[in-house]
Design a protein around this motif. Structure first.
Motif, PDB file in Angstrom:
ATOM      1  N   ALA A 150       0.847  -1.192   0.000  1.00 30.99           N
ATOM      2  CA  ALA A 150       0.000   0.000   0.000  1.00 30.99           C
ATOM      3  C   ALA A 150       0.882   1.241   0.000  1.00 30.99           C
ATOM      4  O   ALA A 150       1.744   1.394   0.875  1.00 30.99           O
ATOM      5  N   VAL A 151       0.686   2.117  -0.980  1.00 30.23           N
ATOM      6  CA  VAL A 151       1.412   3.388  -1.063  1.00 30.23           C
ATOM      7  C   VAL A 151       0.415   4.505  -0.805  1.00 30.23           C
ATOM      8  O   VAL A 151      -0.591   4.638  -1.510  1.00 30.23           O
ATOM      9  N   ILE A 152       0.688   5.303   0.227  1.00 30.24           N
ATOM     10  CA  ILE A 152      -0.222   6.362   0.654  1.00 30.24           C
ATOM     11  C   ILE A 152       0.267   7.696   0.112  1.00 30.24           C
ATOM     12  O   ILE A 152       1.459   8.029   0.221  1.00 30.24           O
ATOM     13  N   MET A 153      -0.644   8.490  -0.463  1.00 28.33           N
ATOM     14  CA  MET A 153      -0.299   9.807  -0.986  1.00 28.33           C
ATOM     15  C   MET A 153      -1.331  10.839  -0.539  1.00 28.33           C
ATOM     16  O   MET A 153      -2.453  10.503  -0.175  1.00 28.33           O
ATOM     17  N   GLU A 154      -0.916  12.106  -0.592  1.00 33.60           N
ATOM     18  CA  GLU A 154      -1.812  13.212  -0.310  1.00 33.60           C
ATOM     19  C   GLU A 154      -2.530  13.637  -1.586  1.00 33.60           C
ATOM     20  O   GLU A 154      -1.997  13.497  -2.688  1.00 33.60           O
ATOM     21  N   THR A 155      -3.720  14.158  -1.430  1.00 29.28           N
ATOM     22  CA  THR A 155      -4.452  14.757  -2.551  1.00 29.28           C
ATOM     23  C   THR A 155      -4.965  16.120  -2.100  1.00 29.28           C
ATOM     24  O   THR A 155      -4.874  16.484  -0.921  1.00 29.28           O
ATOM     25  N   ASP A 156      -5.514  16.873  -3.028  1.00 31.07           N
ATOM     26  CA  ASP A 156      -6.058  18.191  -2.686  1.00 31.07           C
ATOM     27  C   ASP A 156      -7.252  18.078  -1.748  1.00 31.07           C
ATOM     28  O   ASP A 156      -7.553  19.017  -1.010  1.00 31.07           O
ATOM     29  N   GLU A 157      -7.923  16.926  -1.779  1.00 27.70           N
ATOM     30  CA  GLU A 157      -9.146  16.778  -0.988  1.00 27.70           C
ATOM     31  C   GLU A 157      -9.062  15.625   0.013  1.00 27.70           C
ATOM     32  O   GLU A 157     -10.092  15.087   0.416  1.00 27.70           O
ATOM     33  N   GLY A 158      -7.861  15.247   0.408  1.00 25.85           N
ATOM     34  CA  GLY A 158      -7.737  14.164   1.369  1.00 25.85           C
ATOM     35  C   GLY A 158      -6.487  13.345   1.127  1.00 25.85           C
ATOM     36  O   GLY A 158      -5.383  13.876   0.977  1.00 25.85           O
TER      37      GLY A 158
END
Length: 267
Positions: free
Chosen positions: A231-239
């Motif tokens: 699992a690779v976790i990333m940031e987004t503009d909305e979460g």
């Protein structure tokens, strides 16, 4: 970079290799992988992207803090809450195709730069990573996110600059209980390994090699033969979003998990 108005920092190419000289030392890896075909063999896998909006993240954080949680000591992060949730449901998806009594191991891949400090900086080049292994005897539908967060925090709390300095002076402790706090005989019980890592804060979306900033950042998708349960976790503009790589049947199980889809939006 062409057209850059900011000073381009120089990469640090020497600190990592001088602080941790290259070694062929596999004892840490063997603790989780010995006699565990799930963690060493490549399988035919597929990758899916799941988006977790701000409301979903807030819900997870609230669930993780349920009860007598004291946030004054150390605030609960989005990564802690989200990875505990993902660890649980990826494990459940795998258990549908295997022995439901198998324990689980979460392997968090941690960037050591900030934890060690000098001589490392954000510009230090190298795989300066450390695996934090979190063992759970039973993961089932009733396992709470709060519990998984608590046992992960206990393991992360043992990381310190002093530990890394001991490894630097004596690489043989890599395979000792100082570094690998797992149950005796774990090689024989074949736990389900789930690898979790965060790309948050790496600013990939700000990279500009002269052609402008990227419109999209992700991991390789599609079907391929590779290591499962990552699992690779990333940031987004909305979460936040998670790119999950699993065997095809396991990812299909996850996509039918109503409790998982309550907070995860497939993309």
């Amino acid at each position: 970079c062409r057209g850059s108005k900011e000073e381009v920092p120089s990469p640090d190419l020497s600190s990592a290799s001088s602080f941790f000289p290259p070694l062929n030392h596999l004892s840490l890896h063997n603790h989780a992988n010995q006699n565990n075909e799930d963690s060493s063999a490549q399988k035919m896998c597929t990758t899916r992207r799941f988006v977790f909006g701000v409301e979903s993240i807030n819900t997870l954080r609230a669930e993780a803090k349920d009860g007598d949680y004291d946030e004054s000591s150390k605030p609960l992060t989005r990564y802690e809450a989200l990875t505990a949730f993902i660890w649980k449901h990826m494990t459940l998806a795998c258990k549908m195709e295997s022995d439901s009594t198998r324990p689980a191991v979460a392997i968090h891949i941690v960037d050591m730069r900030r934890r060690i400090g000098e001589p490392f900086s954000r510009y230090t080049i190298g795989n300066i990573l450390w695996p934090v292994m979190v063992f759970c005897e039973r993961v089932n539908a009733d396992t709470s996110v709060r519990y998984l967060v608590s046992i992960a925090r206990e393991k992360f709390g043992k990381l310190s600059r002093e530990l890394f300095l001991r490894v630097k002076s004596d690489p043989n402790i890599l395979g000792s209980t100082q570094c690998v706090d797992l149950p005796q005989g774990i090689e024989t019980i074949s736990p389900i390994p789930i690898v979790l890592t965060s790309w948050c804060g790496l600013n990939f979306s700000e990279l500009d090699f002269g052609f402008g900033k990227p419109l999209w950042v992700g991991v390789r998708g599609g079907d391929q033969e590779t290591l499962p349960n990552v699992a690779v976790i990333m940031e987004t503009d909305e979460g936040m979003e998670a790119w999950l790589t699993m065997e095809m049947q396991h990812i299909a199980n996850l996509e039918r998990d109503v409790e998982f889809l309550r907070l995860a939006l497939p993309k």
